[in-house]
Design an enzyme around this catalytic site. Structure first.
Site, mmCIF file in Angstrom:
data_model
loop_
_atom_site.group_PDB
_atom_site.id
_atom_site.type_symbol
_atom_site.label_atom_id
_atom_site.label_comp_id
_atom_site.label_asym_id
_atom_site.label_seq_id
_atom_site.Cartn_x
_atom_site.Cartn_y
_atom_site.Cartn_z
ATOM 1 N N ASP A 237 0.860 -1.177 0.000
ATOM 2 C CA ASP A 237 0.000 0.000 0.000
ATOM 3 C C ASP A 237 0.905 1.239 0.000
ATOM 4 O O ASP A 237 2.092 1.152 0.333
ATOM 5 C CB ASP A 237 -0.896 -0.052 1.248
ATOM 6 C CG ASP A 237 -1.710 1.202 1.446
ATOM 7 O OD1 ASP A 237 -2.268 1.711 0.456
ATOM 8 O OD2 ASP A 237 -1.794 1.672 2.591
ATOM 9 N N ASP B 80 -0.203 5.157 0.901
ATOM 10 C CA ASP B 80 -0.459 6.077 2.004
ATOM 11 C C ASP B 80 -0.592 5.335 3.331
ATOM 12 O O ASP B 80 -1.377 4.400 3.453
ATOM 13 C CB ASP B 80 -1.741 6.866 1.741
ATOM 14 C CG ASP B 80 -1.608 7.811 0.563
ATOM 15 O OD1 ASP B 80 -0.930 8.834 0.698
ATOM 16 O OD2 ASP B 80 -2.174 7.502 -0.506
ATOM 17 N N ASP C 260 -2.148 -0.445 5.845
ATOM 18 C CA ASP C 260 -2.575 0.129 7.124
ATOM 19 C C ASP C 260 -4.069 0.372 7.225
ATOM 20 O O ASP C 260 -4.604 0.500 8.322
ATOM 21 C CB ASP C 260 -1.873 1.471 7.343
ATOM 22 C CG ASP C 260 -2.432 2.565 6.432
ATOM 23 O OD1 ASP C 260 -2.396 2.367 5.197
ATOM 24 O OD2 ASP C 260 -2.917 3.582 6.948
#
Length: 244
Positions: free
Chosen positions: A17, A19, A195
């Site tokens: 991922d 961001d 996240d």
């Protein structure tokens, strides 16, 4: 949860991922800091894995290219609605911006009435941001719910200070599964770091396949492994060593 074992470029396929995983979350999505050391290390990993590295993000692939230039990489953007199967390949889209025209108009009207909300138009997805105004979480959710009223075939995702809508049938887990069906990813053990709530789809797919699913941050997850934050991700990837 435990920290993950070291990454093995000989047998792993790495999915990351962006961001909150590779780059910190900031108020302005267009001002994300990306260090040359990170880009250099990702380039080395791509070479070490014979290209079995992909960035899987809610962002558009064009934005990822801008932040990670001059890195050349496979990618899934807009939660898989955009896909580049291999470095240097063509970006393919499975949806059209026109699919969201009516929702787009409703969201624009809502944001005009509440300027502390920000609308990001990705073409094939629309995102309400409230990172600078966390007290508007309920208002953002309500506005999105009203905007998609009477619309079928759409998926609404609630992420970190965002609410997003896009055509249904695609998520990060589907994107990872598609990569794993083709070279250079096929036959390798998948590793995924993410996240956000939207990363749970991919983390679940990786767990089901016996791979290494790594949650970044403190939120609950299906993943069996965890890294504390972006800095911990960089250390695990070996970015610090690359910068010396």
């Amino acid at each position: 949860m435990s920290e993950p074992a070291p990454f093995d470029p000989a047998r792993h396929a790495l999915f990351l991922d962006f961001d909150g995983t590779l780059a910190p979350l900031v108020a302005d999505p267009g001002a994300v800091p990306v260090t040359p050391a990170l880009v250099s290390r990702l380039g080395a990993i791509a070479r070490e894995t014979n290209g079995a590295l992909a960035i899987v993000s809610g962002r558009r692939i064009a934005d990822l290219d801008r932040f990670l230039a001059p890195l050349d990489f496979a990618a899934a953007g807009v939660h898989g609605l955009e896909r580049r199967a291999r470095p240097g390949g063509r970006v393919e889209s499975i949806a059209s911006p026109e699919d969201l025209d009516d929702v787009r108009m409703r969201l624009r009207d809502g944001v005009a009435a509440e300027p502390r909300l920000a609308l990001e138009d990705k073409g094939t997805a629309l995102v309400l941001h409230y990172r600078t105004a966390p007290d508007l979480a309920e208002a953002a959710a309500r506005l999105m719910a009203e905007a998609v009223t009477d619309r079928e075939g759409l998926s609404v995702l609630h992420g970190d200070m965002i609410v997003e809508v896009h055509p249904a049938g695609m998520d990060k887990g589907v994107a990872v599964a598609a990569f794993m069906a083709e070279a250079p990813f096929a036959g390798r053990v998948p590793v995924y770091l993410g996240d956000d709530r939207t990363d749970e789809f991919a983390l679940g797919v990786v767990e089901e396949r016996g791979g290494l699913a790594v949650k970044v941050g403190r939120h609950p997850s299906v993943a069996r492994h965890r890294l504390a934050d972006v800095s911990a991700v960089h250390r695990w990837l070996g970015v610090a060593e690359a910068s010396r």
